[in-house]
Design an enzyme around this catalytic site. Structure first.
Site, PDB file in Angstrom:
ATOM      1  CE  LYS A   1      35.651  46.849  53.556  1.00 30.45           C
ATOM      2  NZ  LYS A   1      35.089  48.118  53.225  1.00 30.45           N
TER       3      LYS A   1
ATOM      4  CE  LYS B   1      34.810  48.367  45.347  1.00 28.65           C
ATOM      5  NZ  LYS B   1      36.029  49.387  45.444  1.00 28.65           N
TER       6      LYS B   1
ATOM      7  CE  LYS C   1      43.369  51.484  49.505  1.00 31.70           C
ATOM      8  NZ  LYS C   1      42.439  52.122  48.467  1.00 31.70           N
TER       9      LYS C   1
END
Ligand code: ATP
Ligand code: LTN
Length: 334
Positions: free
Chosen positions: A197, A200, A115
């Site tokens: 994967k 969202k 992040k």
């Protein structure tokens, strides 16, 4: 233990729109757990603040996520569904746990590294201590089990380390939680890059099916899904795109991969994609209808939000008071 049942805690961030991966891999499987466990499912809105959010959008998304929890079948009478920010114990315990967590431990967290690379202009202290707030979420309810995806195992491990460290000093204060990994094969991959994967936060909207996508959009996304040039519907490593579509089809219809292989023997990818699309549309239709209905019932949603925050506060306060006493904070005069 609450009323003779083990305690389960999990949470989701209200960042982005939930995908079919979140539903098949998490939400759908949570529904059956309420009989066995005393379940707490939080909309972890405080965690969302670690990256910049538009205030109106965050508020709207958080409510939408809470609605989705209920629409997916989590009965709010049996499952404690609430906003993390409505229970002040989370941040209060997080501060205390911060003082029992080492910089070196937090520095090793891969989510922090990922992040910070992604949001290089906003590497804030909250992003760094994110795992401690997550530890507080879990330990506050003395959770025995925590259903999470593999990506969260490192955070669960640090939660256990913090709890064990605390217990070693002050006695048995916290229950040491275990990860609860869902069924194998429940990992849904991106429709565009089947080795990644479905997520969202993916920037390509064609990579994910969002739970609120309309039927045309769903059918179009499956039509465009990346496959291969093998030309047969088989579940194997060399065909990650097709195997992923088989996983999705299987999860929506209950069919095994052998049954699916048989069903599409001699048929082309066009037919198969059409069937997968239709199965997903059929799976999501009732969910979307329930979201619509529940969203309209403002009084019901508000009462769930209020009552469950009270319930969560009750259990969390028990732990918090104990912790405050153990570490030597003066008792409040009531
Ligand atoms: P983000 O893209 O914001 O990191 P995400 O879509 O990866 O989000 P999380 O909020 O990290 O989702 O996860 C919520 C829950 O959904 C977790 O329990 C996670 O394991 C599950 N989950 C997320 N993506 C998938 C997927 N593709 N397949 C199966 N389960 C998933
Ligand atoms: N970090 C998790 C969300 C989360 C969580 C939790 C999950 C916050 N607190 C406590 C389980 C238990 C995520 O990003 N999926």
């Amino acid at each position: 233990m609450i009323d003779g049942k083990k305690v389960l805690f999990s949470g989701m961030q209200a960042t982005g729109n939930l995908t079919l991966g979140n539903y098949l891999g998490a939400l759908k499987n949570w529904v059956s757990l309420a009989d066995e466990y005393e379940c707490f499912y939080s909309v972890v809105d405080l965690h969302s603040l670690t990256v910049r959010q538009d205030p109106a959008e965050l508020r709207q998304r958080a409510r939408k996520l809470l609605t989705l929890y209920i629409a997916a079948g989590l009965d709010p009478e049996k499952n404690c569904i609430y906003y993390q920010s409505h229970v002040s114990g989370h941040t209060e315990l997080a501060w205390i746990l911060d003082c029992f967590t080492y910089m070196g431990e937090l520095n090793r967290m891969t989510q922090f590294k990922d992040k910070s690379a992604k949001h290089a202009d906003n590497i804030n202290a909250g992003l760094f201590t994110y795992p401690v707030l997550m530890a507080a979420d879990i330990l506050l309810y003395q959770a025995d089990v925590v259903p999470v995806g593999k990506d969260q195992l490192q955070h669960l491990e640090i939660t256990r380390d913090i709890a064990q460290r605390f217990n070693a000093i002050y006695g048995d204060v916290f229950t040491i939680p275990e990860a609860y990994l869902g069924k194998a094969g429940a990992k849904i991959m991106s429709l565009q890059e089947p080795d990644k994967k479905m997520s969202k936060s993916d920037e390509n909207p064609n990579a994910s099916i969002y739970l609120m996508d309309d039927p045309d959009t769903i059918m179009r996304k499956f039509k465009r899904a990346v496959t291969d040039s093998e030309g047969c519907v088989r579940y194997r490593e060399e065909q990650p795109g097709i195997s992923n579509l088989m996983d999705i089809y299987g999860a929506c219809t209950g069919k095994t991969s052998e049954e699916i292989e048989k069903e599409f023997e001699g048929k082309g990818y066009g037919d198969f994609k059409q069937a997968v699309g239709e199965a997903v549309v059929d799976t999501l239709r009732p969910l979307q209808q329930r979201v619509e209905e529940i969203s309209k019932d403002k009084a019901f949603l508000d009462s769930v939000i209020k009552e469950n925050a009270i319930k969560a506060s009750y259990y969390s306060n028990k732990t918090l008071r104990k912790v405050q006493k153990k570490v030597g904070l003066p008792e409040k005069i009531r």
